[in-house]
Design a protein around this motif. Structure first.
Motif, short mmCIF file in Angstrom:
data_model
loop_
_atom_site.label_atom_id
_atom_site.label_comp_id
_atom_site.label_asym_id
_atom_site.label_seq_id
_atom_site.Cartn_x
_atom_site.Cartn_y
_atom_site.Cartn_z
N ASP A 144 0.83 -1.21 0.00
CA ASP A 144 0.00 0.00 0.00
C ASP A 144 0.86 1.26 0.00
O ASP A 144 0.42 2.33 -0.44
N TYR A 145 2.09 1.15 0.54
CA TYR A 145 2.95 2.32 0.66
C TYR A 145 3.87 2.49 -0.55
O TYR A 145 4.15 3.62 -0.96
N MET A 146 4.40 1.37 -1.09
CA MET A 146 5.41 1.50 -2.13
C MET A 146 4.96 0.95 -3.48
O MET A 146 5.73 0.91 -4.41
N SER A 147 3.67 0.55 -3.55
CA SER A 147 3.04 0.20 -4.83
C SER A 147 3.89 -0.74 -5.70
O SER A 147 4.00 -0.55 -6.90
N GLY A 148 4.50 -1.72 -5.06
CA GLY A 148 5.24 -2.72 -5.82
C GLY A 148 6.56 -2.27 -6.38
O GLY A 148 7.09 -2.88 -7.31
N SER A 149 7.15 -1.21 -5.83
CA SER A 149 8.44 -0.73 -6.31
C SER A 149 9.55 -1.71 -5.96
O SER A 149 9.66 -2.20 -4.83
N SER A 150 10.42 -1.98 -6.93
CA SER A 150 11.53 -2.91 -6.71
C SER A 150 12.68 -2.27 -5.93
O SER A 150 13.55 -2.98 -5.42
N ILE A 151 12.69 -0.95 -5.83
CA ILE A 151 13.80 -0.26 -5.15
C ILE A 151 13.95 -0.74 -3.72
O ILE A 151 15.07 -0.93 -3.23
N PHE A 179 6.04 -5.79 6.42
CA PHE A 179 5.05 -5.78 5.34
C PHE A 179 3.84 -4.95 5.72
O PHE A 179 3.24 -4.30 4.87
N GLY A 180 3.41 -5.01 6.98
CA GLY A 180 2.24 -4.25 7.42
C GLY A 180 0.92 -4.80 6.92
O GLY A 180 -0.13 -4.19 7.14
N VAL A 181 0.95 -5.95 6.23
CA VAL A 181 -0.28 -6.59 5.75
C VAL A 181 -0.16 -8.09 6.03
O VAL A 181 0.93 -8.60 6.26
N SER A 182 -1.30 -8.78 6.02
CA SER A 182 -1.28 -10.22 6.30
C SER A 182 -1.01 -11.05 5.07
O SER A 182 -0.60 -12.21 5.16
#
Length: 381
Positions: free
Chosen positions: A139-146, A164-167
């Protein structure tokens, strides 16, 4: 001197974020490196998943009672009426956070994003460290590979207590997450739920380590703290709620204040403009000087433990259980489940907290973390 580059969530608004960034830096410096935090311009990577956010917002509304909805409406009306003053307070607060960063965190004078990574970046650093904080939260980094350090050779990638902050990882990100995580040789996370995600996705085992803020001593933290202007001889109850304070929580807190003749200081309440404009240095001292601290914040609980301040943890309303996992892991590790609001029955239990067992656990967990980092840094002591 050889360099290490930190990749974390950059921002000037969250206490835990700034303090963990400082802690990662200071821990890595113990190994003799020059340490810098790289500025990642996430806004130029991908847009936030708006549909997902809207879905979560709608679900949150469905779960609220009529009273909670009315409280929300009244808050929005107040925010609208006081828009100019609020904007000024927020700008001032941001400047305070930027000053803390300038004083204590070594940031690069350049920015990177998915489409702009200097060709020689990997050559300039001995290692890159991703973490701590929720750097792997989709939710925070929208799948960024960085944040998985894919721009660097595999042998230079180290994960230091990321979250991760998610389950679970949304399906559209799972393929990339599997690939990126598998390519990180030195893998650690901040909570048990994160280790499970990695195991389920990749089959790999990740070490569950301390949040970096807990690697620094109480004395170290107090050395960069500042005493707030409104903290004197008066005893006070401190609150810091990132998810807002539901009415039922307010009633419990007000009872504690009344029964024990305390003042109340609310750190995250924009209505208290002066206190709201508090920086990370004052945040430390606010907790250190409080008679009791009520919070739904992970780092709020962390600093209560480090500073040995009586505290009560409330579960954040509207969040999934996975967001609470990091607090569960923390309280389980330090045998402090008694500090959950649901487990506190009497007034005496609020203040009677035994911290005598904490130093031994801290020593063990700190040694485990240092051993992990030593190995990741090529066996460096």
């Amino acid at each position: 001197m050889k360099k290490i580059g930190i990749i974390t969530l950059n921002g000037y608004f969250n206490y835990g974020n700034r303090l963990q960034n400082y802690a990662v830096q200071e821990v890595l410096k113990l190994f003799g490196y020059y340490v810098e935090t790289l500025i990642v311009d996430i806004n130029k990577n991908q847009e936030k998943d708006k549909n997902r956010s809207l879905f979560k917002k709608n679900n949150s509304i469905k779960e609220r009672s009529f009273v909670e909805i009315m409280d929300k409406i009244n808050k929005k009306i107040w925010l609208s009426i006081n828009k100019k003053n609020i904007e000024k307070a927020r700008l001032n607060r941001t400047e305070i956070f930027k000053k803390f960063t300038k004083d204590f965190i070594n940031e690069t004078d350049f920015r990177i994003n998915e489409n702009n990574i200097p060709s020689n970046l990997a050559d300039d650093y001995e290692y890159f460290v991703t973490g701590s904080d929720q750097v792997w939260n989709p939710d925070y980094m929208s799948g960024s590979s960085i944040y998985f350090l894919t721009f660097a050779p595999k042998e230079k990638r180290i994960a230091f207590s990321p979250s991760f902050g998610v389950s679970e990882i949304p399906f559209k990100y799972q393929s990339n997450y599997k690939k990126w995580i598998r390519e990180i040789e030195h893998l650690s996370v901040r909570e048990d739920a994160g280790a499970k995600i990695i195991k389920d996705l990749t089959g790999k085992d990740a070490k569950v380590l301390l949040d970096p803020t807990m690697m620094l001593t109480k004395e170290k933290w107090l050395s960069i703290s500042s005493r707030p202007k409104n903290v004197g001889s008066t005893k006070y109850l401190l609150t810091y709620f990132l998810g807002g304070v539901p009415r039922e929580y307010r009633d419990e807190i007000n009872k504690i204040v009344k029964d024990n003749n305390l003042e109340i200081i609310n750190l995250a309440n924009i209505k208290d403009s002066e206190t709201y404009q508090t920086g990370p240095s004052e945040f430390i001292q606010y907790i250190n000087s409080a008679s009791v601290f009520c919070t739904d914040s992970f780092h709020g609980a962390v600093f209560s433990i480090l500073l040995e301040t009586p505290f009560i943890v409330f579960q954040r309303k509207g969040n999934s259980p996975s967001m609470y996992s990091r607090i569960d892991t923390l309280l389980n590790t330090f045998d402090l489940n008694s500090r959950k609001a649901s487990n506190i029955i009497t007034n005496e239990e609020i203040f009677n907290i035994d911290f005598s067992h904490i130093p031994e656990i801290l020593e063990y967990e700190r040694n485990k973390t240092l051993t992990y980092l030593s190995k990741a840094l090529g066996g460096k002591n």
